[in-house]
Design a protein around this motif. Structure first.
Motif, PDB file in Angstrom:
ATOM      1  N   ILE A   1      31.822  28.636  29.400  1.00 27.70           N
ATOM      2  CA  ILE A   1      32.574  29.584  30.293  1.00 27.70           C
ATOM      3  C   ILE A   1      31.639  30.023  31.413  1.00 27.70           C
ATOM      4  N   ALA A   2      30.441  30.486  31.129  1.00 29.86           N
ATOM      5  CA  ALA A   2      29.327  30.826  31.859  1.00 29.86           C
ATOM      6  C   ALA A   2      29.084  29.815  33.009  1.00 29.86           C
ATOM      7  N   THR A   3      28.907  28.544  32.492  1.00 29.87           N
ATOM      8  CA  THR A   3      28.414  27.444  33.595  1.00 29.87           C
ATOM      9  C   THR A   3      29.814  27.063  34.401  1.00 29.87           C
ATOM     10  N   LEU A   4      30.895  27.028  33.970  1.00 27.83           N
ATOM     11  CA  LEU A   4      31.966  26.855  34.568  1.00 27.83           C
ATOM     12  C   LEU A   4      32.226  28.265  35.639  1.00 27.83           C
ATOM     13  N   ARG A   5      31.722  29.263  35.323  1.00 27.48           N
ATOM     14  CA  ARG A   5      31.612  30.519  36.257  1.00 27.48           C
ATOM     15  C   ARG A   5      31.013  29.955  37.619  1.00 27.48           C
TER      16      ARG A   5
ATOM     17  N   LEU B   1      21.483  26.000  20.044  1.00 32.25           N
ATOM     18  CA  LEU B   1      21.063  25.150  21.122  1.00 32.25           C
ATOM     19  C   LEU B   1      21.953  24.112  21.323  1.00 32.25           C
ATOM     20  N   LEU B   2      22.351  23.582  20.143  1.00 29.48           N
ATOM     21  CA  LEU B   2      23.310  22.408  20.112  1.00 29.48           C
ATOM     22  C   LEU B   2      24.498  23.078  20.848  1.00 29.48           C
ATOM     23  N   GLY B   3      25.086  23.941  20.272  1.00 34.77           N
ATOM     24  CA  GLY B   3      26.326  24.889  21.017  1.00 34.77           C
ATOM     25  C   GLY B   3      26.109  25.014  22.536  1.00 34.77           C
ATOM     26  N   THR B   4      24.948  25.570  22.865  1.00 32.78           N
ATOM     27  CA  THR B   4      24.602  25.845  24.527  1.00 32.78           C
ATOM     28  C   THR B   4      24.975  24.338  25.098  1.00 32.78           C
ATOM     29  N   ALA B   5      24.087  23.389  24.437  1.00 35.25           N
ATOM     30  CA  ALA B   5      24.246  21.913  25.038  1.00 35.25           C
ATOM     31  C   ALA B   5      25.549  21.344  25.141  1.00 35.25           C
ATOM     32  N   LEU B   6      26.367  21.399  24.156  1.00 34.63           N
ATOM     33  CA  LEU B   6      27.689  20.906  24.194  1.00 34.63           C
ATOM     34  C   LEU B   6      28.558  21.680  25.199  1.00 34.63           C
ATOM     35  N   GLY B   7      28.428  23.145  25.061  1.00 39.23           N
ATOM     36  CA  GLY B   7      29.350  23.872  26.270  1.00 39.23           C
ATOM     37  C   GLY B   7      28.842  23.496  27.613  1.00 39.23           C
ATOM     38  N   LEU B   8      27.767  23.342  28.049  1.00 34.77           N
ATOM     39  CA  LEU B   8      27.155  23.030  29.044  1.00 34.77           C
ATOM     40  C   LEU B   8      27.888  21.719  29.660  1.00 34.77           C
ATOM     41  N   PHE B   9      27.760  20.854  28.799  1.00 37.84           N
ATOM     42  CA  PHE B   9      28.088  19.362  28.957  1.00 37.84           C
ATOM     43  C   PHE B   9      29.523  19.348  29.179  1.00 37.84           C
ATOM     44  N   VAL B  10      30.548  19.953  28.495  1.00 33.36           N
ATOM     45  CA  VAL B  10      32.008  20.081  28.502  1.00 33.36           C
ATOM     46  C   VAL B  10      32.408  20.805  29.912  1.00 33.36           C
ATOM     47  N   SER B  11      31.706  21.866  30.146  1.00 36.95           N
ATOM     48  CA  SER B  11      31.911  22.473  31.370  1.00 36.95           C
ATOM     49  C   SER B  11      32.194  21.744  32.841  1.00 36.95           C
TER      50      SER B  11
END
Lengths: 265, 272
Positions: A91-95, A162-172
């Motif tokens: 959500i943060a990177t999408l924003r 870290l893995l969650g952050t990475a995945l979130g950034l990628f899918v955004s």
């Protein structure tokens, strides 16, 4: 007066360092992300409290079978940070993408690595707080019985975050709205949750599913947690699991960096 | 190789007379549609150039190309003597997008602190940054709201925060996409005075887009655009004289009518 003198002397030589990873810009980004969160105390409270409440719930769901609580509880300590960080980061990177601030930042002398490392640092710090509280609660108050060191549980939890952050950034990068971003959670996380060995040991699965579970990073996060659960020392198996999770996180972070484009249509 | 700050004095190929922006055969395609069609123009240094035209004519795309965030740009586009999008240009250009791009969940000062830290990082630069932030807040007249969250400000105030970010770091070229939209007349006048001060005292070049024609009178030079092409490139006075019009708006309409008539003419000829 002395400050103006130094400025006059240093400004013509001050190197702008346009490319490489700059620690100053990375920490500036991390503290900016944390400052944004500070204006949103409810999100922080939810992130930190929900894992604790879930563990508490789980403890009394398995009131009659403490062994089950041990194994599921330890696995969940690894899964919570992954899910929370995935959601928050996507959500943060999408924003950041939709508000135009990403375009502005990339038009400035900010390296993509600075931005990603800044996010990873900020959310990593939050993940540490979350994991310390959840692990502490589980081990000291809910009687989660770990043979190994609680520090190792914490290490795996941090790698998962870290893995969650990475995945979130990628899918955004593939979501054009918050609705889509949230829907990526079941798409990316649920299959891993089903196949990671939380519900049934992975060797008991259909061979095809077991094969798939072998290439999903969450499986190794849960395996690593279970290693700590039953062994006193750091086993080779544990090191392998931790390294795989870390390598996956790095790989996905790199892929995520590739989705940040300075030039867009 | 790009490890030093190319101050305006150190680079011999850039004489003060060289244009801040030079375009030749500049074309941008979005999807399959050409948005800019072979533009050629110069933006002089130290002056305010107005980029005018109806919405959808390609103003924002042109500005994004100059700043280096637009993909699929072909032709020649030099900015401050370097090809547009060059890494060292990033600290020398201030850019304000049409929609204010600031963090709504940070205060005005926190927004500026962060962007200042990106432009001028490091602990040793802290004093310089504090000065730059204070000056930028004063420039856009937001001193009384410096500690308010950007999300709680009015639309006009938020766009001024966005402008303040672009003023940090004393850029040589300011690219402002409709900076006065939605502002009241007093603020608009104040901002235009600020633009003139920045051009005159800081020697910066300003490229300001607008679809409000009365703002055109305040520019030193005008680029009139329509449908991805440049209709005119001249001073406001010359444009009025050339078209025998009272205002720039009338001059623009005159030129549009001419362009439409010429288009009809060539279409008829091609049918024949």
């Amino acid at each position: 007066m002395s400050t103006t003198a130094t400025t006059a002397r240093t400004s013509p030589v001050a190197p702008p360092r346009p490319r490489a990873l700059s620690p100053a810009r990375t920490t500036a980004t991390a503290s900016r992300v944390l400052r944004q969160l500070r204006h949103d105390p409810r999100t922080i409270a939810l992130m930190i409290l929900i894992p604790c409440v879930m563990l508490l719930l789980l403890r009394y769901v398995f009131d009659g079978s403490p062994r089950t609580f041990d194994s599921i509880g330890a696995s969940l300590l690894g899964i919570f940070p992954l899910i929370t960080m995935f959601l928050v980061t996507s959500i943060a990177t999408l924003r950041e993408r939709t508000s135009g601030t990403l375009e502005r930042l990339l038009a400035m002398p900010l390296g993509k690595g600075d931005l990603i490392a800044g996010y990873a640092l900020a959310f990593g710090a939050l993940a540490i707080v979350q994991s310390v509280l959840a692990t502490g609660l589980a081990v000291w108050f809910l009687g989660l019985d770990v043979t190994g060191s609680a520090w190792l549980l914490l290490l795996v939890a941090l790698l998962d975050a870290l893995l969650g952050t990475a995945l979130g950034l990628f899918v955004s990068a593939f979501a054009s709205s918050e609705f889509q971003a949230v829907q990526f959670m079941p798409a990316v996380i649920f299959p891993q949750l089903l196949l990671c060995g939380l519900f049934t040991p992975r060797p008991n699965m259909h061979p095809v599913l077991e094969g798939i579970s072998n290439v999903l990073p969450m499986s190794y996060a849960v395996d690593g947690m279970n290693e700590v659960l039953v062994h006193t020392d750091v086993t080779a198996q544990f090191i392998r699991d931790a390294l795989i999770v870390a390598a996956c996180a790095l790989l996905v972070l790199t892929l995520g960096a590739a989705t940040l484009r300075r030039r867009t249509t | 190789m790009m490890n030093y700050s190319p101050g305006p004095s150190e680079t011999p190929q850039r004489t003060p007379d060289a244009p801040a922006v030079h375009a030749d055969g500049l074309t941008v395609v979005r999807g399959t549609r050409p948005v800019l069609r072979g533009l050629g123009f110069d933006v002089p240094r130290g002056r305010i150039t107005g980029l005018l035209g109806p919405s959808g004519c390609g103003k924002s795309t042109l500005m994004r190309s100059i700043v280096g965030t637009q993909a699929k740009v072909t032709g020649t586009l030099d900015v401050l003597g370097l090809p547009a999008g060059h890494a060292t240009l990033r600290s020398r250009i201030g850019y304000v997008t049409q929609a204010p791009s600031v963090y709504d969940d940070l205060s005005v000062r926190q927004n500026l602190d962060y962007f200042a830290a990106i432009l001028d990082p490091g602990r040793s630069a802290a004093d310089r940054r504090r000065e730059a932030v204070t000056r930028a807040i004063a420039d856009v007249d937001l001193g009384s709201r410096a500690d308010a969250l950007a999300g709680n400000l009015s639309g006009g105030q938020r766009s001024r925060v966005s402008l303040a970010v672009a003023l940090l770091g004393t850029p040589e070229l300011l690219v402002l996409d409709e900076p006065t939209v939605g502002l009241d007349p007093v603020l608009r006048r104040d901002l235009w005075n600020l633009f003139h001060t920045i051009a005159a005292e800081r020697g910066a070049t300003l490229l300001v887009s607008s679809h409000v024609m009365d703002e055109a009178e305040r520019c030193h030079r005008l680029l009139l655009m329509r449908e991805g092409e440049i209709l005119a490139d001249d001073t406001p006075d010359a444009l009025r004289e050339q078209t025998a019009s009272e205002t720039v708006e009338a001059a623009f309409l005159h030129l549009v009518d001419e362009a439409i008539a010429a288009g009809d003419q060539s279409r008829k000829e091609s049918v024949r």
